[in-house]
Design a protein around this motif. Structure first.
Motif, PDB file in Angstrom:
ATOM      1  N   ALA A   1       0.980  -1.276  -0.024  1.00 35.00           N
ATOM      2  CA  ALA A   1      -0.102   0.097   0.150  1.00 35.00           C
ATOM      3  C   ALA A   1       0.711   1.104  -0.184  1.00 35.00           C
ATOM      4  O   ALA A   1       0.515   2.282  -0.732  1.00 35.00           O
ATOM      5  CB  ALA A   1      -0.925   0.124   1.186  1.00 35.00           C
ATOM      6  N   GLY A   2       1.954   1.349   0.709  1.00 33.65           N
ATOM      7  CA  GLY A   2       2.985   2.269   0.896  1.00 33.65           C
ATOM      8  C   GLY A   2       3.522   2.754  -0.479  1.00 33.65           C
ATOM      9  O   GLY A   2       3.649   3.810  -1.096  1.00 33.65           O
ATOM     10  N   ALA A   3       3.859   1.544  -1.216  1.00 35.81           N
ATOM     11  CA  ALA A   3       4.560   1.651  -2.334  1.00 35.81           C
ATOM     12  C   ALA A   3       3.575   2.190  -3.425  1.00 35.81           C
ATOM     13  O   ALA A   3       3.885   3.195  -4.425  1.00 35.81           O
ATOM     14  CB  ALA A   3       5.102   0.321  -2.833  1.00 35.81           C
ATOM     15  N   ILE A   4       2.539   1.775  -3.304  1.00 40.13           N
ATOM     16  CA  ILE A   4       1.162   2.388  -4.271  1.00 40.13           C
ATOM     17  C   ILE A   4       0.797   3.778  -4.098  1.00 40.13           C
ATOM     18  O   ILE A   4       0.933   4.707  -5.011  1.00 40.13           O
ATOM     19  CB  ILE A   4      -0.132   1.698  -4.166  1.00 40.13           C
ATOM     20  CG1 ILE A   4      -0.007   0.237  -4.679  1.00 40.13           C
ATOM     21  CG2 ILE A   4      -1.278   2.243  -4.757  1.00 40.13           C
ATOM     22  CD1 ILE A   4      -1.036  -0.759  -4.377  1.00 40.13           C
ATOM     23  N   ASN A   5       0.885   4.103  -2.748  1.00 42.54           N
ATOM     24  CA  ASN A   5       0.588   5.504  -2.270  1.00 42.54           C
ATOM     25  C   ASN A   5       1.674   6.414  -2.763  1.00 42.54           C
ATOM     26  O   ASN A   5       1.549   7.594  -2.978  1.00 42.54           O
ATOM     27  CB  ASN A   5       0.408   5.667  -0.942  1.00 42.54           C
ATOM     28  CG  ASN A   5      -0.802   5.111  -0.288  1.00 42.54           C
ATOM     29  OD1 ASN A   5      -1.800   4.872  -1.053  1.00 42.54           O
ATOM     30  ND2 ASN A   5      -0.803   4.555   0.979  1.00 42.54           N
ATOM     31  N   GLN A   6       3.038   5.825  -2.719  1.00 46.66           N
ATOM     32  CA  GLN A   6       4.216   6.996  -3.234  1.00 46.66           C
ATOM     33  C   GLN A   6       4.756   6.583  -4.462  1.00 46.66           C
ATOM     34  O   GLN A   6       5.726   7.181  -5.025  1.00 46.66           O
ATOM     35  CB  GLN A   6       5.289   6.414  -2.293  1.00 46.66           C
ATOM     36  CG  GLN A   6       5.119   6.803  -0.920  1.00 46.66           C
ATOM     37  CD  GLN A   6       6.018   6.115   0.230  1.00 46.66           C
ATOM     38  OE1 GLN A   6       7.131   5.575  -0.354  1.00 46.66           O
ATOM     39  NE2 GLN A   6       5.737   5.882   1.335  1.00 46.66           N
ATOM     40  N   ASN A   7       3.558   5.894  -5.465  1.00 49.24           N
ATOM     41  CA  ASN A   7       3.889   5.781  -6.530  1.00 49.24           C
ATOM     42  C   ASN A   7       5.263   5.171  -7.098  1.00 49.24           C
ATOM     43  O   ASN A   7       5.861   5.568  -8.082  1.00 49.24           O
ATOM     44  CB  ASN A   7       3.789   7.234  -7.351  1.00 49.24           C
ATOM     45  CG  ASN A   7       2.428   7.847  -7.430  1.00 49.24           C
ATOM     46  OD1 ASN A   7       1.387   7.254  -7.653  1.00 49.24           O
ATOM     47  ND2 ASN A   7       2.524   9.158  -6.976  1.00 49.24           N
ATOM     48  N   LYS A   8       5.541   4.279  -6.127  1.00 44.80           N
ATOM     49  CA  LYS A   8       6.866   3.537  -6.577  1.00 44.80           C
ATOM     50  C   LYS A   8       6.635   2.265  -7.378  1.00 44.80           C
ATOM     51  O   LYS A   8       7.508   1.673  -7.458  1.00 44.80           O
ATOM     52  CB  LYS A   8       7.297   3.223  -5.125  1.00 44.80           C
ATOM     53  CG  LYS A   8       8.017   4.431  -4.301  1.00 44.80           C
ATOM     54  CD  LYS A   8       8.711   3.861  -3.148  1.00 44.80           C
ATOM     55  CE  LYS A   8       9.406   5.290  -2.339  1.00 44.80           C
ATOM     56  NZ  LYS A   8       9.798   4.965  -1.097  1.00 44.80           N
ATOM     57  N   VAL A   9       5.542   1.921  -7.660  1.00 43.77           N
ATOM     58  CA  VAL A   9       4.979   0.780  -8.399  1.00 43.77           C
ATOM     59  C   VAL A   9       4.283   1.160  -9.719  1.00 43.77           C
ATOM     60  O   VAL A   9       3.875   2.459  -9.935  1.00 43.77           O
ATOM     61  CB  VAL A   9       3.926  -0.310  -7.780  1.00 43.77           C
ATOM     62  CG1 VAL A   9       4.839  -0.876  -6.560  1.00 43.77           C
ATOM     63  CG2 VAL A   9       2.802   0.164  -7.271  1.00 43.77           C
ATOM     64  N   SER A  10       4.414   0.576 -10.775  1.00 38.73           N
ATOM     65  CA  SER A  10       3.581   0.609 -11.860  1.00 38.73           C
ATOM     66  C   SER A  10       2.048   0.800 -11.614  1.00 38.73           C
ATOM     67  O   SER A  10       1.608   0.032 -10.761  1.00 38.73           O
ATOM     68  CB  SER A  10       3.979  -0.342 -13.123  1.00 38.73           C
ATOM     69  OG  SER A  10       3.598  -1.624 -12.844  1.00 38.73           O
ATOM     70  N   ALA A  11       1.538   1.302 -12.850  1.00 41.72           N
ATOM     71  CA  ALA A  11      -0.064   1.494 -12.704  1.00 41.72           C
ATOM     72  C   ALA A  11      -0.524  -0.011 -12.859  1.00 41.72           C
ATOM     73  O   ALA A  11      -1.312  -0.181 -12.157  1.00 41.72           O
ATOM     74  CB  ALA A  11      -0.568   2.086 -13.947  1.00 41.72           C
ATOM     75  N   GLN A  12       0.216  -0.911 -13.645  1.00 41.27           N
ATOM     76  CA  GLN A  12      -0.401  -2.265 -13.663  1.00 41.27           C
ATOM     77  C   GLN A  12      -0.328  -2.943 -12.216  1.00 41.27           C
ATOM     78  O   GLN A  12      -1.366  -3.675 -11.923  1.00 41.27           O
ATOM     79  CB  GLN A  12       0.830  -3.052 -14.692  1.00 41.27           C
ATOM     80  CG  GLN A  12       0.362  -4.435 -14.835  1.00 41.27           C
ATOM     81  CD  GLN A  12       1.167  -5.391 -15.710  1.00 41.27           C
ATOM     82  OE1 GLN A  12       2.106  -4.677 -16.331  1.00 41.27           O
ATOM     83  NE2 GLN A  12       1.017  -6.548 -15.861  1.00 41.27           N
ATOM     84  N   THR A  13       0.670  -2.781 -11.394  1.00 40.27           N
ATOM     85  CA  THR A  13       0.724  -3.390 -10.244  1.00 40.27           C
ATOM     86  C   THR A  13      -0.125  -2.543  -9.108  1.00 40.27           C
ATOM     87  O   THR A  13      -0.944  -3.637  -8.514  1.00 40.27           O
ATOM     88  CB  THR A  13       2.142  -2.886  -9.440  1.00 40.27           C
ATOM     89  OG1 THR A  13       3.108  -3.778 -10.161  1.00 40.27           O
ATOM     90  CG2 THR A  13       2.076  -3.657  -8.171  1.00 40.27           C
TER      91      THR A  13
END
Length: 143
Positions: free
Chosen positions: A105-117
């Motif tokens: 969730a933190g990686a998604i919130n901080q845009n550290k993963v791709s849109a696909q992920t």
């Protein structure tokens, strides 16, 4: 670059229960959607429960993230302190899942993963459609 429009996404493990010989982990998902112009400073909180088995979490989320474009070096950087739960659900699995999902969730919130992920994660937890906010005006008037 992908920009997550949620001001905050969280996945919390609220424990587990045994049903029909299987362990189900209760995942509480919460997504705070940004306020729109019609609702002034109000935010729209979307919250839902998503019970999942460890095998589902491993194969349909964890492994899918690895196969879907998150290379092993990037994965290691994101989850270095929060390894995924071990096979066969030994003692401590609930806390390991909670930590790993918190990192996701933190990686998604901080845009550290791709849109696909990000989309894979939301689809995996069956994100419900938000209700229409107050003051919503349809894009096209019906005739």
């Amino acid at each position: 670059s992908f920009q997550c429009r949620a001001s905050k996404l969280s996945f919390d493990v609220n424990g587990h229960l045994e049903r029909a010989g299987c362990t189900w982990y209760t995942i509480q998902c919460t997504m705070e959607l940004p306020a729109d112009q019609d609702t002034a400073s109000e935010s729209n909180l979307l919250s839902w429960e998503a019970p999942r088995r460890l095998a589902q979490l491993r194969f349909d989320l964890h492994d899918a993230i690895l196969k879907g474009g998150c290379d092993s070096d990037r994965y290691s950087d994101l989850f270095i302190h929060t390894p995924f739960a071990s096979h066969f659900a030994p003692s401590g699995t609930t806390s390991k899942l909670a930590a790993w999902l918190g990192s996701l969730a933190g990686a998604i919130n901080q845009n550290k993963v791709s849109a696909q992920t990000a989309m894979l994660s939301l689809a995996f937890f069956s994100i419900p459609l938000p209700t229409r906010p107050r003051g919503h005006i349809p894009l096209a008037a019906s005739t």
